[in-house]
Design an enzyme around this catalytic site. Structure first.
Site, PDB file in Angstrom:
ATOM      1  N   LYS A  16       0.809  -1.422   0.107  1.00 18.81           N
ATOM      2  CA  LYS A  16      -0.005  -0.121  -0.446  1.00 18.81           C
ATOM      3  C   LYS A  16       0.544   1.414  -0.555  1.00 18.81           C
ATOM      4  O   LYS A  16       1.922   1.297   0.427  1.00 18.81           O
ATOM      5  CB  LYS A  16      -0.650  -0.103   1.306  1.00 18.81           C
ATOM      6  CG  LYS A  16      -1.788  -1.286   0.855  1.00 18.81           C
ATOM      7  CD  LYS A  16      -2.709  -0.814   2.642  1.00 18.81           C
ATOM      8  CE  LYS A  16      -3.510  -1.869   2.452  1.00 18.81           C
ATOM      9  NZ  LYS A  16      -4.786  -1.822   3.677  1.00 18.81           N
ATOM     10  N   GLY A  44      10.685  -5.098   6.140  1.00 13.28           N
ATOM     11  CA  GLY A  44      10.459  -7.010   6.505  1.00 13.28           C
ATOM     12  C   GLY A  44      10.263  -7.259   5.022  1.00 13.28           C
ATOM     13  O   GLY A  44      11.303  -8.337   4.808  1.00 13.28           O
TER      14      GLY A  44
HETATM   15  P1  AMP Z   1       4.616  -4.280   2.976  1.00 18.43           P
HETATM   16  O1  AMP Z   1       4.435  -5.275   4.449  1.00 18.43           O
HETATM   17  O2  AMP Z   1       3.456  -2.737   2.069  1.00 18.43           O
HETATM   18  O3  AMP Z   1       6.252  -3.832   1.881  1.00 18.43           O
HETATM   19  O4  AMP Z   1       3.495  -5.007   1.501  1.00 18.43           O
HETATM   20  C1  AMP Z   1       4.586  -5.723   1.339  1.00 18.43           C
HETATM   21  C2  AMP Z   1       3.845  -6.794   0.401  1.00 18.43           C
HETATM   22  O5  AMP Z   1       2.656  -6.121  -0.695  1.00 18.43           O
HETATM   23  C3  AMP Z   1       3.815  -8.574   0.362  1.00 18.43           C
HETATM   24  O6  AMP Z   1       3.432  -9.259   1.114  1.00 18.43           O
HETATM   25  C4  AMP Z   1       3.218  -8.602  -1.006  1.00 18.43           C
HETATM   26  O7  AMP Z   1       2.804  -9.961  -1.569  1.00 18.43           O
HETATM   27  C5  AMP Z   1       2.411  -7.608  -1.287  1.00 18.43           C
HETATM   28  N1  AMP Z   1       2.482  -7.230  -2.583  1.00 18.43           N
HETATM   29  C6  AMP Z   1       3.435  -7.102  -3.173  1.00 18.43           C
HETATM   30  N2  AMP Z   1       2.709  -6.236  -4.794  1.00 18.43           N
HETATM   31  C7  AMP Z   1       1.477  -6.458  -4.406  1.00 18.43           C
HETATM   32  C8  AMP Z   1      -0.101  -6.408  -5.922  1.00 18.43           C
HETATM   33  N3  AMP Z   1       0.537  -6.237  -6.655  1.00 18.43           N
HETATM   34  N4  AMP Z   1      -0.792  -6.840  -5.063  1.00 18.43           N
HETATM   35  C9  AMP Z   1      -1.545  -7.351  -3.732  1.00 18.43           C
HETATM   36  N5  AMP Z   1      -0.298  -7.485  -2.615  1.00 18.43           N
HETATM   37  C10 AMP Z   1       1.051  -6.984  -3.096  1.00 18.43           C
END
Ligand code: AMP
Length: 403
Positions: free
Chosen positions: A205, A361
């Site tokens: 996000k 992470g």
């Molecule tokens: P964050 O903790 O915000 O760095 O988010 C990491 C997570 O974002 C990981 O578990 C990914 O699977 C997810 N992610 C990455 N790209 C996408 C996408 N296009 N749609 C949904 N989730 C995503």
């Protein structure tokens, strides 16, 4: 920076805040001991000087019982599960105090002789730890002669043992090696970056990353955006994103980031193509399409091959790289390609002499998944702490030792 190297611990009892917040399985076996290993050099330095060590840490987020008592116990979060492995890593027996304050801790600390190591029970069995209660910090402080902070992962919290306690050691407070390494790597990226400096931001996000992106815009030359947050940028500019992850309430913020980047002369790279799927599943039907034209019923789960190439070139020509967040749902093998390609490009840049810092992470998980941990310049142990440092320029736990 005052580190353990500038202090002679001979005959001293060192009260060391470490981050032993490691994952345990259902049988209480440690599934990843990275954080414990990271603290070993600091412990060894104190012992080598002829000092003794009192280790304090938290483990997980234990919840107090409904009646709220201080000094509660929860088997699941007991640091006693760490003792055996810690002793093995240090090749010396570690003793354990079943409470971090009170007579149990006092007498165990008092009995310590040079060369001996004591581990205190989970600090968070007392609510006063996270509340940052001064009397609790003071009671902890009486256990040692000198305070060492080596817990980078919790340095963004003004808790009793990470921040408040430092004032009780006005002349005897230093950073451990892990903390010193983390701070040196942030300093290299934020204050001494060789240009071009590229930040790669991904993950789910935009909402959690707005402040960090805004603060980086003053320092970087290139910003690569990937992961779920990319689709909010695409939609904000009028693109068709199908059922991709979009934060409708962040469309204006995405546009503001784009215009701020332009004003500040930062090149922004938003994906041009995407691998989209008809369900959030590894075996979903997948298509590679222009990112502005994702058909209805499809969601973008990875960046596409054209974007990978554009990103790789920007990364390879950088002298400083900061990576936070995957380019796609890298946990699923059919949607990991963009993340792996970014990791490979960072490794290539590093081989060519760039400084690369991986933090937060999921990018750390990705680097480890592809076994690139030794092929980048630094992998941070503290996701939240690193991000907060970049956002605000310091951390409470760091300031408390520096003051
Ligand atoms: P964050 O903790 O915000 O760095 O988010 C990491 C997570 O974002 C990981 O578990 C990914 O699977 C997810 N992610 C990455 N790209 C996408 C996408 N296009 N749609 C949904 N989730 C995503």
């Amino acid at each position: 920076m005052k580190t353990v190297d500038s202090y002679n611990f001979a005959g001293k009892k060192a009260l060391v805040r470490v981050d032993f917040n490691v994952p345990l399985d259902a049988q209480y076996a440690i599934t990843d001991d990275t954080r414990i290993r990271a603290a070993i050099p600091t412990i060894q330095k104190i012992i080598k000087d002829g000092g003794s060590v009192i280790l304090m840490s938290h483990l997980g987020r234990p919840k107090p019982p409904k009646d709220g008592g201080e000094g509660f116990f929860d088997e699941k979060y007991s640091l006693k599960h760490i003792v055996e492995h810690l002793s093995a890593l240090l090749k010396t027996p570690v003793t354990f105090a079943t409470n971090c304050i009170g007579t149990v801790a006092q007498s165990a600390a008092k009995a310590l002789k040079p060369g001996e190591i004591l581990l205190l029970e989970n600090l968070r069995f007392h609510n006063q730890e996270t509340a940052g209660t001064e009397t609790f910090a003071k009671e902890l402080s009486t256990l040692g002669d000198v305070y060492v902070n080596d817990a980078f992962g919790t340095a963004h919290r003004a808790h009793a043992s990470t921040t408040i306690i430092a004032k009780f050691f006005p002349n005897d407070k230093v950073f451990g090696y892990l903390m010193a390494n983390e701070l040196a790597s942030i300093d290299k990226v934020l204050n001494k970056a060789e240009k071009p400096f590229t930040a790669i931001m991904g993950g789910a996000k935009v909402s959690g990353k707005i402040l960090i992106i805004e603060s980086l815009l003053d320092k970087i030359d290139n910003l690569i955006i990937g992961g779920g947050m990319a689709y909010t940028f695409i939609k904000a500019q009028g693109g068709k994103v199908g059922s991709s992850l979009v934060e409708e309430d962040k469309l204006n913020i995405a546009l503001k980031i784009l215009s701020d980047a332009k004003t500040k002369g930062v090149n922004i790279y938003i994906p041009v193509d995407t691998v989209a799927a008809d369900a959030f599943a590894n075996d979903a039907k997948k298509i590679t399409v222009d990112i502005n034209a994702i058909p209805d019923g499809f969601m973008g789960l990875d960046i596409g091959p054209k974007s990978e190439i554009i990103n790789a070139e920007v990364i390879a020509n950088s002298k400083t790289v900061l990576w936070n967040g995957p380019m796609g749902v890298f946990e699923m093998s059919n949607f990991e390609h963009g993340t792996k390609a970014a990791a490979e490009a960072i490794v290539t840049a590093t081989k060519k002499g760039a400084y690369s810092l991986i933090g937060g992470g999921d990018s750390v998980a990705a680097i480890n998944k592809y076994n690139f941990g030794n092929d980048v310049s630094y992998v941070s142990t503290g996701g939240g702490a690193l991000l907060e440092y970049i956002e605000s320029g310091s951390l409470p736990g760091v300031k408390a030792v520096e003051e």
